[in-house]
Design a protein around this motif. Structure first.
Motif, PDB file in Angstrom:
ATOM      1  N   ILE A 135       0.854  -1.177   0.000  1.00 39.62           N
ATOM      2  CA  ILE A 135       0.000   0.000   0.000  1.00 39.62           C
ATOM      3  C   ILE A 135       0.897   1.237   0.000  1.00 39.62           C
ATOM      4  CG2 ILE A 135      -1.926  -1.113   1.184  1.00 39.62           C
ATOM      5  CD1 ILE A 135      -0.966   0.223   3.766  1.00 39.62           C
ATOM      6  N   HIS A 136       0.308   2.367  -0.330  1.00 41.76           N
ATOM      7  CA  HIS A 136       1.092   3.600  -0.376  1.00 41.76           C
ATOM      8  C   HIS A 136       1.510   3.998   1.036  1.00 41.76           C
ATOM      9  CE1 HIS A 136       2.224   7.727  -1.267  1.00 41.76           C
ATOM     10  NE2 HIS A 136       2.367   7.316  -2.518  1.00 41.76           N
ATOM     11  N   PRO A 137       2.762   4.480   1.201  1.00 44.13           N
ATOM     12  CA  PRO A 137       3.214   4.896   2.539  1.00 44.13           C
ATOM     13  C   PRO A 137       2.297   5.942   3.189  1.00 44.13           C
ATOM     14  CG  PRO A 137       5.051   4.906   0.997  1.00 44.13           C
ATOM     15  CD  PRO A 137       3.830   4.565   0.205  1.00 44.13           C
ATOM     16  N   ASN A 138       1.687   6.815   2.373  1.00 40.82           N
ATOM     17  CA  ASN A 138       0.746   7.793   2.937  1.00 40.82           C
ATOM     18  C   ASN A 138      -0.399   7.100   3.663  1.00 40.82           C
ATOM     19  OD1 ASN A 138       2.292   9.617   1.627  1.00 40.82           O
ATOM     20  ND2 ASN A 138       0.681  10.452   0.312  1.00 40.82           N
ATOM     21  N   THR A 139      -0.916   6.027   3.034  1.00 36.43           N
ATOM     22  CA  THR A 139      -2.020   5.284   3.631  1.00 36.43           C
ATOM     23  C   THR A 139      -1.543   4.591   4.908  1.00 36.43           C
ATOM     24  OG1 THR A 139      -2.737   4.875   1.372  1.00 36.43           O
ATOM     25  CG2 THR A 139      -3.882   3.655   3.093  1.00 36.43           C
ATOM     26  N   LYS A 182      -1.339   7.076   7.648  1.00 38.03           N
ATOM     27  CA  LYS A 182      -2.666   7.434   8.170  1.00 38.03           C
ATOM     28  C   LYS A 182      -3.185   6.358   9.115  1.00 38.03           C
ATOM     29  CE  LYS A 182      -4.556  10.072   4.404  1.00 38.03           C
ATOM     30  NZ  LYS A 182      -5.362   9.844   3.206  1.00 38.03           N
TER      31      LYS A 182
END
Lengths: 277, 139
Positions: free
Chosen positions: B49-53, B56
């Motif tokens: 998954i994206h590090p931003n996700t 969060k």
């Protein structure tokens, strides 16, 4: 596009994704309008900006007579931020035969080679045009792992028609349909507002006057099924009550990205036809 | 570490799926208090998954009191936060209603539902006693 996001441009073949990317990369000139990257008009991109952009396309031309090692050696001087340690790590991660001529590489290896060339200089923006076409699942995972390793240091712009590939990766999504941008929003808000709804009415005679944000409505007797495109958890009962809909049973299910796109595309077609009438 | 082996289901929000799997790992004791929790980087790489996700998700778990960020150490698992009693009753009522509706729909009997609950309860609560003690203390 917000800096640091993973922005997916999605649409069927022929929707205008590659054209959009070519406009951004100054490969094509816009007839009207303009595109801006790092605050610079795409027609005025200088080597300084281009050295911060990685570009990988499914139809990428690589010098087939060179080996990957030779090609990397050729590229290095152009990029002040080139990272030789990263280059070694990436080549190892991708298991690339760097001493073989590029012409002898498989399509999957060629795509990984193109991505390696783009990752090694820590691009601030990575542009990927249909990168997953023709990749087998194993290579696709490797390709994705390569991007994810650096995803917290760059913005990723990715075009694709295959939704499963980006469902877990994209943070933002835009849908291009026949040259028109249908929507652009964060993945969170998009997935939050689409639901598959199934209502069992009290009788099968009640007419339903559906609002335009109910998409793809199917009715059979007392059962009405549709895709809600403005769903909010607590509002549906109220919405139905306001419409005078009396129901016996209500089913709400989350949908996958595919359903979001098929119902939006279908609704766009219906709306266009409605306009013609 | 079944959290990192989680197979994401298409369709359901990634965020919710992972938060649910993490909550399950906390209540079952798979991640015990004081244990290190995967970093943003590990979580992103393992789940693809994206590090931003991932960021969060970890922030959310910290806000909910499941995790604690220790400077220089990383993120570690906290003692299970106790839900306020009112909140707990409401949460249970909503979930139980959904369960009973589903049971009636598929024609399952009350005793079938009860034994299914007991079975899952057994699976998920190897540290049931400790948890009960913690809850009693917090009350």
């Amino acid at each position: 596009m917000a800096a640091g996001s993973a922005f997916a441009l999605v649409g069927a073949n022929g929707a205008g994704k590659t054209t959009t990317i070519k406009l951004l990369m100054n490969i094509l000139q816009p007839d009207r309008g303009s595109a801006t990257i790092f605050g610079v008009d795409s027609r005025r991109l200088s080597p300084r900006e281009l050295a911060k952009i990685g570009y990988v396309s499914e139809n990428q031309k690589l010098p087939s007579a060179l080996t990957l090692n030779e090609y990397l050696a050729y590229l290095r001087p152009f990029y002040p931020t080139w990272d030789k340690d990263l280059e070694r790590t990436v080549l190892k991660l991708f298991r690339l035969p760097a001493d073989r001529k590029i012409s002898q590489l498989s399509h999957g290896n060629r795509m990984k080679a193109a991505l390696s060339c783009a990752l090694c200089y820590h691009p601030q923006l990575l542009v990927l045009d249909e990168p997953f076409n023709g990749l087998d699942p194993l290579i696709r995972d490797e390709f994705m792992d390569g991007i994810l390793r650096q995803a917290d240091q760059m913005t990723v712009f990715i075009s694709t028609h295959d939704l499963a590939d980006i469902e877990t990766f994209a943070t933002d999504i835009a849908f291009l349909n026949e040259g028109q941008l249908l929507f652009q929003e964060s993945m969170e808000s998009l997935m939050g507002r689409f639901r598959s709804i199934c209502i069992t009415l009290d009788d099968d005679a009640t007419p339903i006057n559906a609002p335009p944000h109910w998409l793809n409505i199917r009715r059979s007797g007392s059962v009405v099924a549709f895709t809600h495109s403005r769903f909010k958890n607590d509002d549906l009962a109220e919405e139905l009550a306001a419409m005078g809909v009396v129901y016996r049973h209500l089913d709400v299910e989350s949908v996958n990205l595919r359903t979001v796109f098929t119902s939006s595309a279908r609704a766009a077609v219906e709306m266009a036809q409605g306009d013609c009438k | 570490m079944s959290l990192l082996k989680l197979k994401l289901k298409p369709g359901e929000p990634i965020f919710d799926q992972i938060v649910f799997a993490a909550t399950k790992a906390f209540v079952s004791g798979e991640y015990a208090s004081g244990q290190a929790f995967p970093s943003v980087r590990t979580l992103a790489a393992e789940l693809r998954i994206h590090p931003n996700t991932a960021q969060k998700i970890i922030q959310h778990l910290i806000r909910e009191g499941f995790l604690e960020a220790l400077p220089g150490v990383g993120t570690v698992v906290s003692d299970l936060p106790a839900a306020p009693p009112g909140n707990r009753r409401k949460l249970l009522k909503d979930q139980v209603t959904a369960l009973v509706v589903e049971a009636l729909r598929i024609g399952a009997s009350s005793s079938e539902v009860h034994s299914a609950i007991d079975e899952t309860w057994q699976d998920l609560s190897p540290i049931e006693e400790i948890q009960r003690e913690t809850l009693a203390k917090n009350r």
